[in-house]
Each structure stands twice: as structure tokens, then as C-alpha cells.
Design a protein around this motif. Sequence first.
Motif, PDB file in Angstrom:
ATOM      1  N   VAL A  27       1.006  -1.396   0.001  1.00 45.62           N
ATOM      2  CA  VAL A  27      -0.226   0.132  -0.171  1.00 45.62           C
ATOM      3  C   VAL A  27       0.941   1.355  -0.515  1.00 45.62           C
ATOM      4  N   ASN A  28       2.093   0.852   0.680  1.00 46.02           N
ATOM      5  CA  ASN A  28       2.500   3.101   1.096  1.00 46.02           C
ATOM      6  C   ASN A  28       3.273   2.451  -0.322  1.00 46.02           C
ATOM      7  N   GLU A  29       3.673   1.469  -1.207  1.00 49.27           N
ATOM      8  CA  GLU A  29       4.056   1.465  -2.361  1.00 49.27           C
ATOM      9  C   GLU A  29       3.946   2.426  -3.609  1.00 49.27           C
ATOM     10  N   LEU A  30       2.301   1.819  -3.070  1.00 46.78           N
ATOM     11  CA  LEU A  30       1.199   2.287  -4.821  1.00 46.78           C
ATOM     12  C   LEU A  30       0.764   3.330  -3.954  1.00 46.78           C
ATOM     13  N   GLU A  31       1.200   4.105  -2.865  1.00 40.74           N
ATOM     14  CA  GLU A  31       0.744   5.766  -2.377  1.00 40.74           C
ATOM     15  C   GLU A  31       1.446   6.306  -2.958  1.00 40.74           C
ATOM     16  N   GLN A  32       3.048   5.723  -3.002  1.00 42.72           N
ATOM     17  CA  GLN A  32       3.751   6.654  -4.040  1.00 42.72           C
ATOM     18  C   GLN A  32       3.733   6.777  -4.941  1.00 42.72           C
ATOM     19  N   GLY A  33       3.206   6.243  -5.655  1.00 40.40           N
ATOM     20  CA  GLY A  33       3.201   6.702  -6.981  1.00 40.40           C
ATOM     21  C   GLY A  33       4.036   6.610  -7.884  1.00 40.40           C
ATOM     22  N   SER A  34       5.366   6.175  -7.780  1.00 36.59           N
ATOM     23  CA  SER A  34       6.226   6.095  -8.355  1.00 36.59           C
ATOM     24  C   SER A  34       7.057   5.129  -9.321  1.00 36.59           C
ATOM     25  N   SER A  35       5.563   4.247  -9.440  1.00 31.37           N
ATOM     26  CA  SER A  35       5.797   3.168  -9.922  1.00 31.37           C
ATOM     27  C   SER A  35       5.285   3.261 -11.540  1.00 31.37           C
ATOM     28  N   SER A  36       6.039   2.258 -12.212  1.00 32.09           N
ATOM     29  CA  SER A  36       5.289   2.469 -13.396  1.00 32.09           C
ATOM     30  C   SER A  36       4.167   1.438 -13.652  1.00 32.09           C
ATOM     31  N   LEU A  37       3.200   1.627 -14.720  1.00 28.65           N
ATOM     32  CA  LEU A  37       1.836   0.654 -14.760  1.00 28.65           C
ATOM     33  C   LEU A  37       1.798  -0.729 -14.395  1.00 28.65           C
ATOM     34  N   GLU A  38       2.891  -1.288 -14.682  1.00 24.80           N
ATOM     35  CA  GLU A  38       2.866  -3.087 -14.311  1.00 24.80           C
ATOM     36  C   GLU A  38       3.088  -2.844 -13.258  1.00 24.80           C
ATOM     37  N   GLU A  39       3.753  -2.032 -12.915  1.00 24.01           N
ATOM     38  CA  GLU A  39       4.630  -2.342 -11.374  1.00 24.01           C
ATOM     39  C   GLU A  39       3.236  -2.384 -10.726  1.00 24.01           C
ATOM     40  N   SER A  40       2.567  -1.118 -10.655  1.00 21.91           N
ATOM     41  CA  SER A  40       1.303  -0.867 -10.338  1.00 21.91           C
ATOM     42  C   SER A  40       0.172  -1.989 -10.250  1.00 21.91           C
ATOM     43  N   LEU A  41      -0.499  -2.594 -11.059  1.00 22.83           N
ATOM     44  CA  LEU A  41      -0.816  -3.592 -11.167  1.00 22.83           C
ATOM     45  C   LEU A  41      -0.582  -4.857 -10.441  1.00 22.83           C
ATOM     46  N   ALA A  42       0.679  -4.676 -11.018  1.00 17.59           N
ATOM     47  CA  ALA A  42       1.623  -6.190 -10.490  1.00 17.59           C
ATOM     48  C   ALA A  42       1.512  -6.257  -8.350  1.00 17.59           C
ATOM     49  N   LEU A  43       1.928  -4.957  -8.434  1.00 13.33           N
ATOM     50  CA  LEU A  43       1.151  -4.525  -6.967  1.00 13.33           C
ATOM     51  C   LEU A  43      -0.068  -4.284  -6.129  1.00 13.33           C
ATOM     52  N   TRP A  44      -0.885  -4.013  -7.143  1.00 17.62           N
ATOM     53  CA  TRP A  44      -1.776  -3.821  -6.590  1.00 17.62           C
ATOM     54  C   TRP A  44      -2.828  -6.097  -6.844  1.00 17.62           C
ATOM     55  N   GLU A  45      -2.562  -6.776  -7.242  1.00 12.25           N
ATOM     56  CA  GLU A  45      -2.629  -7.708  -7.444  1.00 12.25           C
ATOM     57  C   GLU A  45      -2.242  -8.696  -6.564  1.00 12.25           C
ATOM     58  N   ARG A  46      -0.619  -7.839  -5.744  1.00 14.44           N
ATOM     59  CA  ARG A  46      -0.422  -9.404  -4.438  1.00 14.44           C
ATOM     60  C   ARG A  46      -1.455  -8.069  -3.264  1.00 14.44           C
ATOM     61  N   GLY A  47      -1.315  -6.644  -3.790  1.00 16.97           N
ATOM     62  CA  GLY A  47      -1.850  -6.909  -2.527  1.00 16.97           C
ATOM     63  C   GLY A  47      -3.550  -7.230  -2.579  1.00 16.97           C
ATOM     64  N   GLU A  48      -3.955  -7.328  -3.421  1.00 10.48           N
ATOM     65  CA  GLU A  48      -5.375  -8.139  -2.889  1.00 10.48           C
ATOM     66  C   GLU A  48      -4.846  -9.656  -2.340  1.00 10.48           C
ATOM     67  N   ALA A  49      -4.229 -10.150  -3.008  1.00  8.60           N
ATOM     68  CA  ALA A  49      -4.114 -11.294  -2.376  1.00  8.60           C
ATOM     69  C   ALA A  49      -3.813 -11.473  -1.084  1.00  8.60           C
ATOM     70  N   LEU A  50      -2.802 -10.282  -0.741  1.00  8.02           N
ATOM     71  CA  LEU A  50      -2.593 -10.176   0.666  1.00  8.02           C
ATOM     72  C   LEU A  50      -3.601 -10.295   2.261  1.00  8.02           C
ATOM     73  N   ALA A  51      -4.030  -9.010   1.335  1.00  2.00           N
ATOM     74  CA  ALA A  51      -5.600  -8.628   1.758  1.00  2.00           C
ATOM     75  C   ALA A  51      -7.036  -9.800   2.488  1.00  2.00           C
ATOM     76  N   LYS A  52      -6.623 -10.928   1.262  1.00  2.00           N
ATOM     77  CA  LYS A  52      -7.099 -12.222   1.112  1.00  2.00           C
ATOM     78  C   LYS A  52      -7.083 -12.868   2.119  1.00  2.00           C
ATOM     79  N   ARG A  53      -5.066 -12.526   2.274  1.00  3.16           N
ATOM     80  CA  ARG A  53      -4.847 -14.467   3.088  1.00  3.16           C
ATOM     81  C   ARG A  53      -5.316 -13.514   4.352  1.00  3.16           C
ATOM     82  N   CYS A  54      -5.321 -12.177   5.006  1.00  2.00           N
ATOM     83  CA  CYS A  54      -4.841 -11.656   6.605  1.00  2.00           C
ATOM     84  C   CYS A  54      -6.877 -11.686   6.803  1.00  2.00           C
ATOM     85  N   GLU A  55      -7.707 -11.811   5.057  1.00  2.91           N
ATOM     86  CA  GLU A  55      -9.083 -12.128   5.739  1.00  2.91           C
ATOM     87  C   GLU A  55      -9.072 -13.478   6.275  1.00  2.91           C
TER      88      GLU A  55
END
Length: 74
Positions: A27-55
Motif C-alpha cells: 500500500v505504501n509503495e502504491l501510494e507513492q505513485g512512482s511505479s510504472s503501470l505494469e509494476e502498479s498492477l502487479a502490486l495491486w494484485e499482490r495486495g489483493e492476494a495479501l488482503a484475502k490471506r489476512c481475511e
Amino acid sequence: MSAVDTTKTDVAELSYEQARDELVRVVNELEQGSSSLEESLALWERGEALAKRCEEWLLGAKARLDAARGATQE
């Protein structure tokens, strides 16, 4: 923080704390906004998987607590 590099670890293998800590980093990395679109999408997907794991961990903990309460009330 764990010495294990969780960014390459299968999400299903992470403890609640590992998943939560990595989710905060994602989330911190996404909020910085310095990643490329491809990196941001990969981070978003990883974040979704991590949130599901926490749940999953939290729901499992709730089920255990509910079972323990039920056992003490009998």
C-alpha cells in the motif's frame, strides 16, 4: 520484520503477521505513485492476494474463538 523475502513467497504460506506487514509495504509503495503501470498492477494484485490471506486468518481465528466459547458454555 522477518528476514524472509516475502515478496516472492507464495501468499498461502504466509503467517497473518507476514501478510499484514507486506500488505502495508505494498500500500505504501502504491501510494507513492512512482511505479510504472505494469509494476502498479502487479502490486495491486499482490495486495489483493495479501488482503484475502489476512481475511482468511482472521476468519479462522474467529471460528476458533467461537468454538472455544461454545465448548465452555456446554
